[in-house]
Design a protein around this motif. Structure first.
Motif, PDB file in Angstrom:
ATOM      1  N   LEU A 139       0.359 -12.480  -5.188  1.00  0.00           N
ATOM      2  CA  LEU A 139      -0.330 -12.600  -6.473  1.00  0.00           C
ATOM      3  C   LEU A 139      -0.611 -11.237  -7.094  1.00  0.00           C
ATOM      4  N   ALA A 140      -0.862 -10.211  -6.281  1.00  0.00           N
ATOM      5  CA  ALA A 140      -0.959  -8.846  -6.817  1.00  0.00           C
ATOM      6  C   ALA A 140       0.376  -8.453  -7.432  1.00  0.00           C
ATOM      7  N   ALA A 145      -2.492 -13.170  -1.268  1.00  0.00           N
ATOM      8  CA  ALA A 145      -3.073 -11.994  -1.936  1.00  0.00           C
ATOM      9  C   ALA A 145      -2.007 -11.025  -2.433  1.00  0.00           C
ATOM     10  N   ILE A 153      -8.821 -10.296 -10.059  1.00  0.00           N
ATOM     11  CA  ILE A 153      -7.650  -9.436 -10.178  1.00  0.00           C
ATOM     12  C   ILE A 153      -8.071  -8.227 -11.006  1.00  0.00           C
ATOM     13  N   ASP A 178      -7.528  -9.315   0.284  1.00  0.00           N
ATOM     14  CA  ASP A 178      -7.581  -8.175  -0.636  1.00  0.00           C
ATOM     15  C   ASP A 178      -6.297  -7.365  -0.487  1.00  0.00           C
ATOM     16  N   THR A 190      -2.577  -2.962  -9.243  1.00  0.00           N
ATOM     17  CA  THR A 190      -3.215  -4.266  -9.319  1.00  0.00           C
ATOM     18  C   THR A 190      -3.866  -4.518  -7.965  1.00  0.00           C
ATOM     19  N   GLY A 221     -12.617 -15.233  -6.590  1.00  0.00           N
ATOM     20  CA  GLY A 221     -11.405 -14.439  -6.699  1.00  0.00           C
ATOM     21  C   GLY A 221     -11.428 -13.525  -7.905  1.00  0.00           C
ATOM     22  N   TYR A 223      -5.586  -7.821  -6.030  1.00  0.00           N
ATOM     23  CA  TYR A 223      -6.003  -9.216  -5.971  1.00  0.00           C
ATOM     24  C   TYR A 223      -6.975  -9.353  -4.809  1.00  0.00           C
ATOM     25  N   ASP A 224      -8.099 -10.005  -5.055  1.00  0.00           N
ATOM     26  CA  ASP A 224      -9.119 -10.157  -4.018  1.00  0.00           C
ATOM     27  C   ASP A 224      -9.655 -11.584  -4.047  1.00  0.00           C
ATOM     28  N   ASN A 225      -9.328 -12.341  -3.008  1.00  0.00           N
ATOM     29  CA  ASN A 225      -9.832 -13.704  -2.903  1.00  0.00           C
ATOM     30  C   ASN A 225      -9.776 -14.144  -1.448  1.00  0.00           C
ATOM     31  N   ILE A 258      -2.368 -16.934 -12.062  1.00  0.00           N
ATOM     32  CA  ILE A 258      -2.490 -16.545 -10.655  1.00  0.00           C
ATOM     33  C   ILE A 258      -3.641 -17.289  -9.976  1.00  0.00           C
ATOM     34  N   ALA A 311       0.862 -10.284 -10.782  1.00  0.00           N
ATOM     35  CA  ALA A 311       0.076  -9.641 -11.835  1.00  0.00           C
ATOM     36  C   ALA A 311       0.751  -8.354 -12.308  1.00  0.00           C
TER      37      ALA A 311
END
Length: 195
Positions: free
Chosen positions: A179-180, A176, A101, A150, A165, A99, A167-169, A73, A183
Motif C-alpha cells: 500500500l505504501a 503495509a 498514509i 508501518d 510514502t 490507519g 503507510y501505517d496500520n 488504499i 500510494a
C-alpha cells in the motif's frame, strides 16, 4: 519532524540524510541529525531517467494524493493534515477507522535518493525497487516496523528530489509495503497528470 496523536498521525523526515519513521503507538518528536554527509558523484543511487517537476506538490503536499487515492488504499473518511519544516513538506491522511498514509517531500536532501544511498548501512532495512519506472527503496533508519504495519518507501522524483510514502496500520500489517507502493505510484501518476 514526526508527531503521532490518536486521531491524526504526522510523519515527516527528520534529517537531511537519516530517514525516520513513526512506529505504531508511540509519540514524540524526531530531531534533525547533524554532520551527516550528503550524496554526490560517489553515491550508488540509480539515475532518474524522466525527472518530474514536483514544485506544485512540494508547495501543496496535500495535493500529492487525491481523496480517491487515499480511499483506494483502504482509509475511510480520511482527514488530512499538512506540515512543513526545514527538512521539507508533508501531508498525512488518517482514516476514520484507523490507519494512515503520509507523503513527504524531502527538500533538505539536494541529491535525491543519493543522499540516502550513502548512508544505507545505517538503515534497519534496505530493499531497492522501482515504482512506476522510478528508482525507489523500502528503507527505515529507526527500526523495522513492517510486521507492525508501518512501511516506508522512498522514491526519486528527480536526481535532486526524493519523496517518501509511509503507510501505517497495525490492523493491515501484511499489506503495509504494497500500500505504501500504491500510494507512491499514485503520487507519480498525479505528477504526470499535472496535479
Amino acid at each position: 519532524m514526526a508527531l503521532r496523536q490518536a486521531a491524526v498521525s504526522m510523519c515527516l523526515i527528520a534529517a537531511a540524510v537519516v530517514v525516520v519513521s513513526c512506529s505504531s503507538g508511540t509519540g514524540g518528536r524526531a530531531e534533525p541529525a547533524a554532520g551527516i554527509p550528503t550524496g554526490g558523484p560517489t553515491s550508488q543511487a540509480p539515475k532518474v531517467d524522466q525527472p518530474l517537476n514536483a514544485s506544485t506538490l512540494v508547495a501543496q503536499p496535500c495535493s500529492s494524493l487525491t481523496t480517491g487515492n487515499v480511499t483506494g488504499i483502504g482509509l475511510s473518511n480520511p482527514v488530512n493534515s499538512p506540515d512543513k519544516d526545514a527538512n521539507g513538506t508533508s501531508c498525512v491522511w488518517a482514516g476514520e477507522a484507523g490507519g494512515s498514509i503520509a507523503v513527504s517531500w524531502v527538500t533538505a536532501n539536494t541529491h535525491g535518493l543519493s543522499d540516502l544511498y550513502v548512508k544505507q548501512s545505517t538503515f534497519s532495512y534496505w530493499q531497492p525497487t522501482t515504482i512506476a519506472g522510478y528508482p525507489a527503496v523500502y528503507a527505515d533508519a529507526l527500526g523495522d516496523h513492517r510486521s507492525d504495519g508501518d512501511c516506508v518507501l522512498y522514491v526519486g522524483a528527480s536526481d535532486q528530489l526524493a519523496f517518501f510514502t509511509e503507510y501505517d496500520n497495525p490492523g493491515d500489517a501484511a499489506h503495509a509495503c504494497p500500500l505504501a507502493g500504491k500510494a507512491a505510484a499514485d503520487v507519480i501518476a498525479n505528477l504526470k497528470g499535472g496535479a
